[in-house]
Design a protein around this motif. Structure first.
Motif, PDB file in Angstrom:
ATOM      1  N   GLU A 205     -25.691  30.965  15.188  1.00 54.62           N
ATOM      2  CA  GLU A 205     -26.325  31.805  16.210  1.00 54.62           C
ATOM      3  C   GLU A 205     -25.657  33.174  16.272  1.00 54.62           C
ATOM      4  O   GLU A 205     -26.328  34.202  16.389  1.00 54.62           O
ATOM      5  CB  GLU A 205     -26.245  31.107  17.567  1.00 54.62           C
ATOM      6  N   ARG A 206     -24.341  33.202  16.185  1.00 55.06           N
ATOM      7  CA  ARG A 206     -23.630  34.489  16.198  1.00 55.06           C
ATOM      8  C   ARG A 206     -23.967  35.298  14.945  1.00 55.06           C
ATOM      9  O   ARG A 206     -24.091  36.530  15.007  1.00 55.06           O
ATOM     10  CB  ARG A 206     -22.125  34.280  16.290  1.00 55.06           C
ATOM     11  N   SER A 207     -24.120  34.631  13.822  1.00 58.67           N
ATOM     12  CA  SER A 207     -24.476  35.320  12.584  1.00 58.67           C
ATOM     13  C   SER A 207     -25.855  35.939  12.681  1.00 58.67           C
ATOM     14  O   SER A 207     -26.080  37.076  12.236  1.00 58.67           O
ATOM     15  CB  SER A 207     -24.429  34.337  11.400  1.00 58.67           C
ATOM     16  N   VAL A 208     -26.781  35.195  13.278  1.00 57.96           N
ATOM     17  CA  VAL A 208     -28.141  35.702  13.462  1.00 57.96           C
ATOM     18  C   VAL A 208     -28.129  36.947  14.346  1.00 57.96           C
ATOM     19  O   VAL A 208     -28.747  37.972  14.021  1.00 57.96           O
ATOM     20  CB  VAL A 208     -29.046  34.610  14.076  1.00 57.96           C
ATOM     21  N   GLN A 209     -27.431  36.876  15.463  1.00 54.78           N
ATOM     22  CA  GLN A 209     -27.365  38.017  16.376  1.00 54.78           C
ATOM     23  C   GLN A 209     -26.713  39.227  15.704  1.00 54.78           C
ATOM     24  O   GLN A 209     -27.182  40.361  15.846  1.00 54.78           O
ATOM     25  CB  GLN A 209     -26.600  37.625  17.633  1.00 54.78           C
ATOM     26  N   LYS A 210     -25.642  38.989  14.978  1.00 56.69           N
ATOM     27  CA  LYS A 210     -24.932  40.075  14.294  1.00 56.69           C
ATOM     28  C   LYS A 210     -25.824  40.717  13.240  1.00 56.69           C
ATOM     29  O   LYS A 210     -25.903  41.959  13.141  1.00 56.69           O
ATOM     30  CB  LYS A 210     -23.667  39.530  13.642  1.00 56.69           C
ATOM     31  N   ASN A 211     -26.505  39.907  12.449  1.00 55.59           N
ATOM     32  CA  ASN A 211     -27.355  40.439  11.383  1.00 55.59           C
ATOM     33  C   ASN A 211     -28.560  41.190  11.929  1.00 55.59           C
ATOM     34  O   ASN A 211     -28.934  42.245  11.399  1.00 55.59           O
ATOM     35  CB  ASN A 211     -27.834  39.298  10.482  1.00 55.59           C
ATOM     36  N   GLU A 212     -29.157  40.672  12.992  1.00 57.88           N
ATOM     37  CA  GLU A 212     -30.322  41.350  13.558  1.00 57.88           C
ATOM     38  C   GLU A 212     -29.935  42.677  14.202  1.00 57.88           C
ATOM     39  O   GLU A 212     -30.695  43.643  14.143  1.00 57.88           O
ATOM     40  CB  GLU A 212     -31.030  40.432  14.553  1.00 57.88           C
TER      41      GLU A 212
ATOM     42  N   LYS B 244     -33.908  47.348   5.748  1.00 59.71           N
ATOM     43  CA  LYS B 244     -35.035  46.456   5.531  1.00 59.71           C
ATOM     44  C   LYS B 244     -34.524  45.193   4.854  1.00 59.71           C
ATOM     45  O   LYS B 244     -33.965  45.242   3.755  1.00 59.71           O
ATOM     46  CB  LYS B 244     -36.100  47.138   4.667  1.00 59.71           C
ATOM     47  N   ASP B 245     -34.701  44.065   5.520  1.00 58.24           N
ATOM     48  CA  ASP B 245     -34.194  42.804   4.990  1.00 58.24           C
ATOM     49  C   ASP B 245     -35.024  42.343   3.805  1.00 58.24           C
ATOM     50  O   ASP B 245     -36.222  42.620   3.710  1.00 58.24           O
ATOM     51  CB  ASP B 245     -34.227  41.730   6.085  1.00 58.24           C
ATOM     52  N   ALA B 246     -34.363  41.631   2.873  1.00 60.91           N
ATOM     53  CA  ALA B 246     -35.062  41.041   1.739  1.00 60.91           C
ATOM     54  C   ALA B 246     -35.924  39.887   2.248  1.00 60.91           C
ATOM     55  O   ALA B 246     -35.423  38.973   2.899  1.00 60.91           O
ATOM     56  CB  ALA B 246     -34.056  40.542   0.706  1.00 60.91           C
ATOM     57  N   ILE B 247     -37.224  39.955   1.973  1.00 58.43           N
ATOM     58  CA  ILE B 247     -38.146  38.936   2.463  1.00 58.43           C
ATOM     59  C   ILE B 247     -38.250  37.799   1.453  1.00 58.43           C
ATOM     60  O   ILE B 247     -38.442  38.017   0.260  1.00 58.43           O
ATOM     61  CB  ILE B 247     -39.546  39.535   2.707  1.00 58.43           C
ATOM     62  N   THR B 248     -38.094  36.576   1.939  1.00 56.47           N
ATOM     63  CA  THR B 248     -38.221  35.388   1.098  1.00 56.47           C
ATOM     64  C   THR B 248     -39.276  34.463   1.694  1.00 56.47           C
ATOM     65  O   THR B 248     -39.798  34.729   2.779  1.00 56.47           O
ATOM     66  CB  THR B 248     -36.880  34.626   1.015  1.00 56.47           C
ATOM     67  N   ILE B 249     -39.578  33.376   1.002  1.00 61.18           N
ATOM     68  CA  ILE B 249     -40.575  32.440   1.526  1.00 61.18           C
ATOM     69  C   ILE B 249     -40.044  31.669   2.728  1.00 61.18           C
ATOM     70  O   ILE B 249     -40.786  30.922   3.360  1.00 61.18           O
ATOM     71  CB  ILE B 249     -41.041  31.447   0.440  1.00 61.18           C
ATOM     72  N   PHE B 250     -38.763  31.867   3.048  1.00 60.49           N
ATOM     73  CA  PHE B 250     -38.176  31.217   4.216  1.00 60.49           C
ATOM     74  C   PHE B 250     -38.402  32.029   5.488  1.00 60.49           C
ATOM     75  O   PHE B 250     -38.109  31.561   6.582  1.00 60.49           O
ATOM     76  CB  PHE B 250     -36.672  31.001   4.002  1.00 60.49           C
ATOM     77  N   HIS B 251     -38.914  33.235   5.347  1.00 64.96           N
ATOM     78  CA  HIS B 251     -39.150  34.089   6.510  1.00 64.96           C
ATOM     79  C   HIS B 251     -40.498  33.763   7.161  1.00 64.96           C
ATOM     80  O   HIS B 251     -41.534  33.770   6.494  1.00 64.96           O
ATOM     81  CB  HIS B 251     -39.151  35.568   6.098  1.00 64.96           C
ATOM     82  N   GLY B 252     -40.454  33.480   8.443  1.00 64.88           N
ATOM     83  CA  GLY B 252     -41.677  33.255   9.192  1.00 64.88           C
ATOM     84  C   GLY B 252     -42.195  34.560   9.766  1.00 64.88           C
ATOM     85  O   GLY B 252     -41.478  35.554   9.856  1.00 64.88           O
TER      86      GLY B 252
ATOM     87  N   PHE C  89     -27.165  30.547  -1.059  1.00 68.10           N
ATOM     88  CA  PHE C  89     -28.513  31.103  -1.128  1.00 68.10           C
ATOM     89  C   PHE C  89     -28.528  32.566  -0.705  1.00 68.10           C
ATOM     90  O   PHE C  89     -29.130  33.414  -1.372  1.00 68.10           O
ATOM     91  CB  PHE C  89     -29.448  30.288  -0.229  1.00 68.10           C
ATOM     92  N   LEU C  90     -27.880  32.865   0.410  1.00 67.98           N
ATOM     93  CA  LEU C  90     -27.859  34.236   0.920  1.00 67.98           C
ATOM     94  C   LEU C  90     -27.183  35.198  -0.045  1.00 67.98           C
ATOM     95  O   LEU C  90     -27.613  36.342  -0.207  1.00 67.98           O
ATOM     96  CB  LEU C  90     -27.158  34.273   2.285  1.00 67.98           C
ATOM     97  N   LYS C  91     -26.126  34.736  -0.705  1.00 64.52           N
ATOM     98  CA  LYS C  91     -25.427  35.586  -1.673  1.00 64.52           C
ATOM     99  C   LYS C  91     -26.284  35.862  -2.897  1.00 64.52           C
ATOM    100  O   LYS C  91     -26.214  36.938  -3.486  1.00 64.52           O
ATOM    101  CB  LYS C  91     -24.116  34.920  -2.090  1.00 64.52           C
ATOM    102  N   HIS C  92     -27.115  34.897  -3.285  1.00 70.90           N
ATOM    103  CA  HIS C  92     -27.953  35.057  -4.467  1.00 70.90           C
ATOM    104  C   HIS C  92     -29.202  35.885  -4.196  1.00 70.90           C
ATOM    105  O   HIS C  92     -29.773  36.473  -5.111  1.00 70.90           O
ATOM    106  CB  HIS C  92     -28.359  33.685  -5.013  1.00 70.90           C
ATOM    107  N   THR C  93     -29.650  35.924  -2.950  1.00 72.77           N
ATOM    108  CA  THR C  93     -30.913  36.586  -2.637  1.00 72.77           C
ATOM    109  C   THR C  93     -30.746  37.919  -1.908  1.00 72.77           C
ATOM    110  O   THR C  93     -31.716  38.652  -1.744  1.00 72.77           O
ATOM    111  CB  THR C  93     -31.789  35.679  -1.757  1.00 72.77           C
ATOM    112  N   ASP C  94     -29.531  38.205  -1.443  1.00 77.89           N
ATOM    113  CA  ASP C  94     -29.270  39.435  -0.671  1.00 77.89           C
ATOM    114  C   ASP C  94     -30.037  39.460   0.647  1.00 77.89           C
ATOM    115  O   ASP C  94     -30.226  40.526   1.236  1.00 77.89           O
ATOM    116  CB  ASP C  94     -29.628  40.693  -1.493  1.00 77.89           C
ATOM    117  N   ALA C  95     -30.487  38.306   1.086  1.00 77.76           N
ATOM    118  CA  ALA C  95     -31.179  38.225   2.381  1.00 77.76           C
ATOM    119  C   ALA C  95     -30.156  38.036   3.493  1.00 77.76           C
ATOM    120  O   ALA C  95     -29.022  37.620   3.254  1.00 77.76           O
ATOM    121  CB  ALA C  95     -32.164  37.061   2.372  1.00 77.76           C
ATOM    122  N   HIS C  96     -30.558  38.376   4.712  1.00 79.40           N
ATOM    123  CA  HIS C  96     -29.704  38.183   5.874  1.00 79.40           C
ATOM    124  C   HIS C  96     -30.212  36.979   6.676  1.00 79.40           C
ATOM    125  O   HIS C  96     -31.413  36.724   6.731  1.00 79.40           O
ATOM    126  CB  HIS C  96     -29.713  39.423   6.779  1.00 79.40           C
ATOM    127  N   LEU C  97     -29.300  36.268   7.288  1.00 77.88           N
ATOM    128  CA  LEU C  97     -29.682  35.146   8.139  1.00 77.88           C
ATOM    129  C   LEU C  97     -30.197  35.698   9.460  1.00 77.88           C
ATOM    130  O   LEU C  97     -29.467  36.358  10.201  1.00 77.88           O
ATOM    131  CB  LEU C  97     -28.475  34.235   8.379  1.00 77.88           C
TER     132      LEU C  97
END
Length: 226
Positions: free
Chosen positions: A52-59, A68-76, A112-120
């Motif tokens: 939860e803290r990671s999500v708040q920090k990243n957002e 602009k965050d890297a969009i993956t199929i995990f993004h709703g 996964f995050l390190k390989h995709t450059d996406a943020h949690l």
């Protein structure tokens, strides 16, 4: 098997007292305390707080830095109403996964995050959780359910979870092995959440996950990427 690797017995994670501190694992609820013990293992509460803290920090970072965050199929398209804590509780309650699965799943998500450059973020954390926990259960637990069951627990369709699983595995290059040192390192990281105090989570407002999925309105929002 070398002492640097987790002891695997027919897919089951065995925490060896001689390899790592048993007191740490006992405190986190990763080792059985005996029959009749109920409740949520501490490790799940700590993992919820950390994520939860990671999500708040990243957002906050993405918003203030206008990144602009890297969009993956995990993004709703929007975030579920359930908080990370509630979602993890739901997965633990219905999946039958061992507490160690959630630590291993956390390691997988980091890979996964390190390989995709996406943020949690609140848009992808739920799908990453159900997918990583399912993959971890299949790798380290003796018994596990099929994808259709995990999909019902996670609030996604079976077809979508199948796609998420394949994308997740290819993204981490099928690196499912976790060393004992890495496992203990992540446990120590989670233990630090105790000294920092558990965070009070903000709820994610959008689509809800209920005890059962009786209508389309109950399920998670569709993903952005296809």
């Amino acid at each position: 098997m070398s002492q640097g690797a987790l002891v695997l017995d027919i897919g089951t994670l065995v925490i060896d007292d001689d390899i790592a501190g048993s007191d740490l694992y006992l405190t986190l609820g990763l080792k059985e305390l005996g029959k009749g013990v109920v409740g949520t293992p501490l490790v799940l509460l700590l993992l919820s707080s950390l994520l939860e803290r990671s999500v708040q920090k990243n957002e906050t970072l993405l918003e203030t830095a206008q990144i602009k965050d890297a969009i993956t199929i995990f993004h709703g398209s929007r975030a579920p109403t359930l908080s990370v804590r509630q979602y993890i509780d739901r997965i633990f309650k219905y999946s039958g996964c061992s507490p160690a699965c959630f630590v291993v799943a956390h390691i997988y998500v980091d890979r996964f995050l390190k390989h995709t450059d996406a943020h949690l973020t609140s848009l992808n954390v739920h799908r990453l959780l159900i997918t990583s926990v399912m993959v971890a259960a299949k790798f380290i637990d003796d018994a596990f359910f099929n994808n259709a069951y995990y999909a019902k627990v996670g609030g996604v369709s079976t077809m979508e979870l199948n796609r998420l699983e394949m994308k997740f595995l290819f993204s981490i290059d099928f690196r499912l092995q976790v060393t004992a040192d890495s496992f203990r390192s992540y446990c120590l990281q989670l233990e630090k959440e105790v000294s920092g105090g558990l965070q009070i989570e903000r709820p994610f407002q959008a689509c809800g996950i209920k005890e059962s999925w009786s209508s389309k309105e109950d399920s998670c929002a569709s993903t952005i990427a296809r």
